[in-house]
Design a protein around this motif. Structure first.
Motif, PDB file in Angstrom:
ATOM      1  N   ALA A 101       0.828  -1.203   0.000  1.00 56.45           N
ATOM      2  CA  ALA A 101       0.000   0.000   0.000  1.00 56.45           C
ATOM      3  C   ALA A 101       0.866   1.258   0.000  1.00 56.45           C
ATOM      4  O   ALA A 101       0.583   2.221  -0.726  1.00 56.45           O
ATOM      5  N   ALA A 102       1.929   1.250   0.797  1.00 54.15           N
ATOM      6  CA  ALA A 102       2.812   2.417   0.871  1.00 54.15           C
ATOM      7  C   ALA A 102       3.579   2.619  -0.434  1.00 54.15           C
ATOM      8  O   ALA A 102       3.670   3.745  -0.952  1.00 54.15           O
ATOM      9  N   GLY A 104       2.721   1.525  -3.409  1.00 56.02           N
ATOM     10  CA  GLY A 104       1.768   1.909  -4.446  1.00 56.02           C
ATOM     11  C   GLY A 104       1.393   3.376  -4.354  1.00 56.02           C
ATOM     12  O   GLY A 104       1.316   4.076  -5.372  1.00 56.02           O
ATOM     13  N   LEU A 105       1.156   3.859  -3.138  1.00 58.42           N
ATOM     14  CA  LEU A 105       0.819   5.270  -2.965  1.00 58.42           C
ATOM     15  C   LEU A 105       1.959   6.157  -3.444  1.00 58.42           C
ATOM     16  O   LEU A 105       1.736   7.165  -4.139  1.00 58.42           O
ATOM     17  N   LEU A 106       3.180   5.777  -3.095  1.00 61.43           N
ATOM     18  CA  LEU A 106       4.345   6.552  -3.517  1.00 61.43           C
ATOM     19  C   LEU A 106       4.481   6.561  -5.040  1.00 61.43           C
ATOM     20  O   LEU A 106       4.738   7.612  -5.657  1.00 61.43           O
ATOM     21  N   TYR A 108       2.075   6.016  -7.312  1.00 65.07           N
ATOM     22  CA  TYR A 108       0.979   6.755  -7.950  1.00 65.07           C
ATOM     23  C   TYR A 108       1.172   8.261  -7.814  1.00 65.07           C
ATOM     24  O   TYR A 108       0.922   9.016  -8.762  1.00 65.07           O
ATOM     25  N   LEU A 109       1.629   8.707  -6.652  1.00 76.05           N
ATOM     26  CA  LEU A 109       1.914  10.136  -6.488  1.00 76.05           C
ATOM     27  C   LEU A 109       3.036  10.574  -7.419  1.00 76.05           C
ATOM     28  O   LEU A 109       3.008  11.675  -7.977  1.00 76.05           O
ATOM     29  N   TRP A 183      -3.138  -3.235  -5.512  1.00 75.75           N
ATOM     30  CA  TRP A 183      -2.958  -2.119  -4.582  1.00 75.75           C
ATOM     31  C   TRP A 183      -4.240  -1.871  -3.781  1.00 75.75           C
ATOM     32  O   TRP A 183      -4.175  -1.615  -2.570  1.00 75.75           O
ATOM     33  N   SER A 184      -5.389  -1.967  -4.429  1.00 68.61           N
ATOM     34  CA  SER A 184      -6.663  -1.799  -3.713  1.00 68.61           C
ATOM     35  C   SER A 184      -6.836  -2.888  -2.654  1.00 68.61           C
ATOM     36  O   SER A 184      -7.307  -2.624  -1.543  1.00 68.61           O
ATOM     37  N   LEU A 187      -4.472  -2.060   0.193  1.00 68.60           N
ATOM     38  CA  LEU A 187      -4.979  -0.931   0.974  1.00 68.60           C
ATOM     39  C   LEU A 187      -6.143  -1.364   1.853  1.00 68.60           C
ATOM     40  O   LEU A 187      -6.214  -1.003   3.043  1.00 68.60           O
ATOM     41  N   THR A 190      -4.864  -3.417   4.729  1.00 70.75           N
ATOM     42  CA  THR A 190      -4.214  -2.565   5.729  1.00 70.75           C
ATOM     43  C   THR A 190      -5.247  -1.903   6.630  1.00 70.75           C
ATOM     44  O   THR A 190      -5.074  -1.837   7.859  1.00 70.75           O
TER      45      THR A 190
END
Length: 224
Positions: A101-102, A104-106, A108-109, A183-184, A187, A190
């Motif tokens: 999750a972390a 993936g967030l990084l 995508y940003l 990723w979903s 997330l 988590t």
């Protein structure tokens, strides 16, 4: 930049989506007969193999890209568990879920230009990406051999081997380890793990308060 052949990508996408769909169906349906399990897998493979827009894999790829090698690995591990009569885990392991999750967030940003670090394009590196994949593959192979989180380690090893040998699914290391659906899932897992931990802490805090009156009553009985 070493990209996979387009036809190989298409075949991979059809087969990967078929196995992911079959794993999801077998996880939800109360199927016990092995013959029925084989028929479900065969039916999903045949459905995804339909030409062009007639295949659900065509639309799934448009909406969610190709399944990552790691998602395919998880699907294979889930199918293996169901074949042996075990129920697969609906929630991902907390540590793995938090990491994916972390990351993936990084990513995508970074892809949307919020961070502009160029991390995603580093996955196409002709030197760093293969070296990182090989090093990680050795580590996860050792983990699987020792029995430490054997199923997730085997899924990760499968993803790294697909990338290292065939450059699937896109030639980018990050696409081999992450996709929007995975990723979903990470997330959501988590969030579920965080809620369970929070509920557990609240239950621990409530126990002394609930035990207080009982303890007082027990002492009064003993005094009598």
């Amino acid at each position: 930049m070493n990209l996979p052949d387009l036809m190989l990508q298409i075949v991979y996408g059809r087969l990967a989506w078929a196995l992911v769909a079959a794993a999801l169906l077998l996880a939800l349906l109360p199927v016990t007969a092995r013959r029925t399990k084989v028929l479900i897998v065969a039916a999903t493979v045949a459905l995804m193999a339909l030409p062009g827009p007639a295949s659900p894999a065509y639309w799934l790829t448009l909406a969610l890209q190709y399944p990552s090698g790691l998602l395919l690995g998880f699907a294979v591990m889930a199918l293996r568990a169901r074949w042996h009569g075990r129920q697969p885990r609906f929630a991902m392991r907390p540590g793995l879920a938090l990491g994916l999750a972390a990351i993936g967030l990084l990513l995508y940003l970074d892809t949307f230009g919020v961070l502009a670090l160029g991390l995603y394009y580093g996955g196409f590196s002709p030197v760093a990406a293969p070296l990182l994949a090989c090093a990680a593959a050795v580590g996860f192979a050792v983990n699987a051999w020792r029995g430490h989180a054997a199923a997730p380690s085997a899924a990760m090893l499968m993803a790294l081997l697909l990338f290292s040998v065939l450059r699937l699914p896109t030639g980018n290391l990050w696409d081999a380890l992450l996709d929007p659906l995975l990723w979903s899932w990470a997330l959501g897992s988590t969030i579920v793990a965080a809620r369970r931990r929070l509920a557990g802490r609240r239950a621990l805090h409530r126990q002394p308060a609930q035990a207080g009156p009982d303890l007082v009553a027990a002492r009064a009985v003993r005094a009598e």
